[in-house]
Write a protein that holds these residues in place. Sequence first.
Motif, PDB file in Angstrom:
ATOM      1  N   ALA A   1      48.782 -33.579 129.888  1.00 50.44           N
ATOM      2  CA  ALA A   1      48.101 -33.209 128.640  1.00 50.44           C
ATOM      3  C   ALA A   1      48.478 -34.177 127.510  1.00 50.44           C
ATOM      4  CB  ALA A   1      48.962 -31.784 128.414  1.00 50.44           C
ATOM      5  N   GLU A   2      47.400 -34.706 126.987  1.00 52.18           N
ATOM      6  CA  GLU A   2      47.442 -35.585 126.115  1.00 52.18           C
ATOM      7  C   GLU A   2      48.069 -34.983 124.812  1.00 52.18           C
ATOM      8  OE1 GLU A   2      45.588 -39.847 124.452  1.00 52.18           O
ATOM      9  OE2 GLU A   2      44.145 -38.429 125.570  1.00 52.18           O
ATOM     10  N   VAL A   3      49.053 -35.481 124.123  1.00 50.12           N
ATOM     11  CA  VAL A   3      49.458 -35.086 122.779  1.00 50.12           C
ATOM     12  C   VAL A   3      49.614 -36.359 121.763  1.00 50.12           C
ATOM     13  CG1 VAL A   3      50.462 -32.825 123.411  1.00 50.12           C
ATOM     14  CG2 VAL A   3      51.685 -34.909 123.317  1.00 50.12           C
ATOM     15  N   THR A   4      49.636 -35.923 120.401  1.00 48.93           N
ATOM     16  CA  THR A   4      49.855 -36.879 119.269  1.00 48.93           C
ATOM     17  C   THR A   4      50.968 -36.666 118.707  1.00 48.93           C
ATOM     18  OG1 THR A   4      47.679 -37.475 119.183  1.00 48.93           O
ATOM     19  CG2 THR A   4      48.959 -38.388 117.324  1.00 48.93           C
ATOM     20  N   ILE A   5      52.123 -37.338 118.605  1.00 45.24           N
ATOM     21  CA  ILE A   5      53.371 -36.930 117.639  1.00 45.24           C
ATOM     22  C   ILE A   5      53.479 -38.017 116.742  1.00 45.24           C
ATOM     23  CG2 ILE A   5      55.842 -36.345 118.051  1.00 45.24           C
ATOM     24  CD1 ILE A   5      55.250 -35.437 120.658  1.00 45.24           C
ATOM     25  N   ASP A   6      53.541 -37.701 115.332  1.00 37.24           N
ATOM     26  CA  ASP A   6      53.662 -38.697 114.371  1.00 37.24           C
ATOM     27  C   ASP A   6      52.619 -40.081 114.730  1.00 37.24           C
ATOM     28  OD1 ASP A   6      55.649 -36.908 113.410  1.00 37.24           O
ATOM     29  OD2 ASP A   6      57.311 -37.982 114.422  1.00 37.24           O
ATOM     30  N   HIS A   7      51.698 -39.753 115.024  1.00 36.78           N
ATOM     31  CA  HIS A   7      50.575 -40.594 115.158  1.00 36.78           C
ATOM     32  C   HIS A   7      50.723 -41.644 116.265  1.00 36.78           C
ATOM     33  CE1 HIS A   7      49.238 -39.701 111.092  1.00 36.78           C
ATOM     34  NE2 HIS A   7      50.457 -39.864 110.584  1.00 36.78           N
ATOM     35  N   ASP A   8      51.447 -41.166 117.332  1.00 34.95           N
ATOM     36  CA  ASP A   8      51.633 -41.839 118.519  1.00 34.95           C
ATOM     37  C   ASP A   8      51.213 -40.908 119.561  1.00 34.95           C
ATOM     38  OD1 ASP A   8      52.757 -44.195 117.448  1.00 34.95           O
ATOM     39  OD2 ASP A   8      54.843 -43.236 117.403  1.00 34.95           O
ATOM     40  N   SER A   9      50.518 -41.611 120.603  1.00 29.58           N
ATOM     41  CA  SER A   9      49.920 -40.986 121.828  1.00 29.58           C
ATOM     42  C   SER A   9      50.921 -40.976 122.921  1.00 29.58           C
ATOM     43  CB  SER A   9      48.718 -41.679 122.351  1.00 29.58           C
ATOM     44  OG  SER A   9      47.597 -41.659 121.395  1.00 29.58           O
ATOM     45  N   TYR A  10      51.010 -39.527 123.511  1.00 32.76           N
ATOM     46  CA  TYR A  10      51.926 -39.251 124.758  1.00 32.76           C
ATOM     47  C   TYR A  10      51.025 -38.430 125.632  1.00 32.76           C
ATOM     48  CZ  TYR A  10      55.661 -40.669 121.699  1.00 32.76           C
ATOM     49  OH  TYR A  10      56.650 -41.127 120.795  1.00 32.76           O
ATOM     50  N   PHE A  11      51.623 -38.243 126.846  1.00 34.21           N
ATOM     51  CA  PHE A  11      51.369 -37.184 127.870  1.00 34.21           C
ATOM     52  C   PHE A  11      52.464 -36.186 128.070  1.00 34.21           C
ATOM     53  CE2 PHE A  11      48.349 -40.517 128.472  1.00 34.21           C
ATOM     54  CZ  PHE A  11      46.862 -39.928 128.486  1.00 34.21           C
ATOM     55  N   ILE A  12      52.273 -35.164 128.226  1.00 31.83           N
ATOM     56  CA  ILE A  12      53.039 -34.091 128.904  1.00 31.83           C
ATOM     57  C   ILE A  12      52.660 -34.091 130.395  1.00 31.83           C
ATOM     58  CG2 ILE A  12      53.870 -31.824 129.097  1.00 31.83           C
ATOM     59  CD1 ILE A  12      52.929 -31.445 125.929  1.00 31.83           C
ATOM     60  N   LEU A  13      53.790 -34.153 131.276  1.00 30.29           N
ATOM     61  CA  LEU A  13      53.605 -34.106 132.540  1.00 30.29           C
ATOM     62  C   LEU A  13      54.278 -32.953 133.233  1.00 30.29           C
ATOM     63  CD1 LEU A  13      54.608 -37.802 133.503  1.00 30.29           C
ATOM     64  CD2 LEU A  13      52.148 -36.983 132.865  1.00 30.29           C
ATOM     65  N   ARG A  14      53.861 -32.465 134.215  1.00 30.18           N
ATOM     66  CA  ARG A  14      54.550 -31.211 134.728  1.00 30.18           C
ATOM     67  C   ARG A  14      54.786 -31.654 136.319  1.00 30.18           C
ATOM     68  NH1 ARG A  14      53.046 -25.034 134.520  1.00 30.18           N
ATOM     69  NH2 ARG A  14      53.428 -24.337 136.424  1.00 30.18           N
ATOM     70  N   GLU A  15      56.112 -31.106 136.731  1.00 36.67           N
ATOM     71  CA  GLU A  15      56.385 -31.445 138.153  1.00 36.67           C
ATOM     72  C   GLU A  15      56.853 -29.829 138.615  1.00 36.67           C
ATOM     73  OE1 GLU A  15      59.290 -33.593 141.171  1.00 36.67           O
ATOM     74  OE2 GLU A  15      59.692 -33.949 138.662  1.00 36.67           O
ATOM     75  N   GLU A  16      56.198 -29.354 139.599  1.00 35.41           N
ATOM     76  CA  GLU A  16      56.476 -28.150 140.241  1.00 35.41           C
ATOM     77  C   GLU A  16      57.906 -28.120 141.113  1.00 35.41           C
ATOM     78  OE1 GLU A  16      54.867 -25.378 139.543  1.00 35.41           O
ATOM     79  OE2 GLU A  16      53.189 -26.412 138.333  1.00 35.41           O
ATOM     80  N   GLY A  17      58.448 -27.115 141.154  1.00 34.15           N
ATOM     81  CA  GLY A  17      59.793 -26.957 142.080  1.00 34.15           C
ATOM     82  C   GLY A  17      60.873 -27.790 141.668  1.00 34.15           C
TER      83      GLY A  17
ATOM     84  N   GLY B   1      63.218 -23.420 141.399  1.00 28.58           N
ATOM     85  CA  GLY B   1      61.791 -23.198 141.341  1.00 28.58           C
ATOM     86  C   GLY B   1      60.806 -23.282 140.531  1.00 28.58           C
ATOM     87  N   GLU B   2      61.553 -23.809 139.165  1.00 26.25           N
ATOM     88  CA  GLU B   2      60.899 -23.334 137.914  1.00 26.25           C
ATOM     89  C   GLU B   2      60.307 -25.084 137.720  1.00 26.25           C
ATOM     90  OE1 GLU B   2      63.153 -22.547 134.866  1.00 26.25           O
ATOM     91  OE2 GLU B   2      63.454 -20.470 135.716  1.00 26.25           O
ATOM     92  N   ALA B   3      59.172 -25.194 136.971  1.00 23.98           N
ATOM     93  CA  ALA B   3      58.392 -26.471 136.635  1.00 23.98           C
ATOM     94  C   ALA B   3      59.358 -27.191 135.651  1.00 23.98           C
ATOM     95  CB  ALA B   3      57.105 -26.271 136.293  1.00 23.98           C
ATOM     96  N   VAL B   4      59.115 -28.479 135.966  1.00 21.36           N
ATOM     97  CA  VAL B   4      59.739 -29.428 135.020  1.00 21.36           C
ATOM     98  C   VAL B   4      58.754 -30.120 134.089  1.00 21.36           C
ATOM     99  CG1 VAL B   4      61.292 -31.527 134.888  1.00 21.36           C
ATOM    100  CG2 VAL B   4      61.650 -29.706 136.618  1.00 21.36           C
ATOM    101  N   TYR B   5      59.157 -30.485 132.908  1.00 24.37           N
ATOM    102  CA  TYR B   5      58.201 -31.087 132.103  1.00 24.37           C
ATOM    103  C   TYR B   5      58.686 -32.312 131.389  1.00 24.37           C
ATOM    104  CZ  TYR B   5      55.598 -26.732 132.412  1.00 24.37           C
ATOM    105  OH  TYR B   5      55.101 -25.536 132.846  1.00 24.37           O
ATOM    106  N   ARG B   6      57.868 -33.191 131.359  1.00 30.84           N
ATOM    107  CA  ARG B   6      58.360 -34.651 130.893  1.00 30.84           C
ATOM    108  C   ARG B   6      57.255 -35.000 129.712  1.00 30.84           C
ATOM    109  NH1 ARG B   6      58.997 -34.969 136.307  1.00 30.84           N
ATOM    110  NH2 ARG B   6      60.959 -35.498 137.065  1.00 30.84           N
ATOM    111  N   LEU B   7      57.784 -35.867 128.794  1.00 31.25           N
ATOM    112  CA  LEU B   7      57.043 -36.455 127.577  1.00 31.25           C
ATOM    113  C   LEU B   7      56.929 -37.907 127.924  1.00 31.25           C
ATOM    114  CD1 LEU B   7      55.310 -35.825 125.086  1.00 31.25           C
ATOM    115  CD2 LEU B   7      57.305 -36.681 123.895  1.00 31.25           C
ATOM    116  N   VAL B   8      55.945 -38.596 128.324  1.00 29.62           N
ATOM    117  CA  VAL B   8      55.898 -40.040 128.622  1.00 29.62           C
ATOM    118  C   VAL B   8      54.862 -40.876 127.399  1.00 29.62           C
ATOM    119  CG1 VAL B   8      56.329 -39.826 130.931  1.00 29.62           C
ATOM    120  CG2 VAL B   8      53.889 -39.756 130.073  1.00 29.62           C
TER     121      VAL B   8
END
Length: 109
Positions: free
Chosen positions: A22-38, A42-49
Amino acid sequence: MTEQSQTRQGLGKIADFPEFPAEVTIDHDSYFILREEGGEAGEAVYRLVSAICPHAGGYVRPYNGELICPLHFWSFDAVTGESTNMPGEALECQPLEVVDGELFMNKLA
């Protein structure tokens, strides 16, 4: 040496993001939120890249399950942010915290 403190910034509820990356903008910079299952329990792990390729500064874009830089075609896994064609390379990444279904990032204050 000055000690820096961290502040937490909300990025939105998980339900606000219908698909990942998911593309997001934070302080005028572009990032993606990534989701890893398991992840743990068993909960999903989220990362900001970062959406900026570490090679030549191009903006990566989602394509066919990867994040691709159009400048020189470096590609990155859309779950981990690690390069799939340049060993040892990765997009700048930080883990996200989930609290009551909302995603938070830590920022240096």
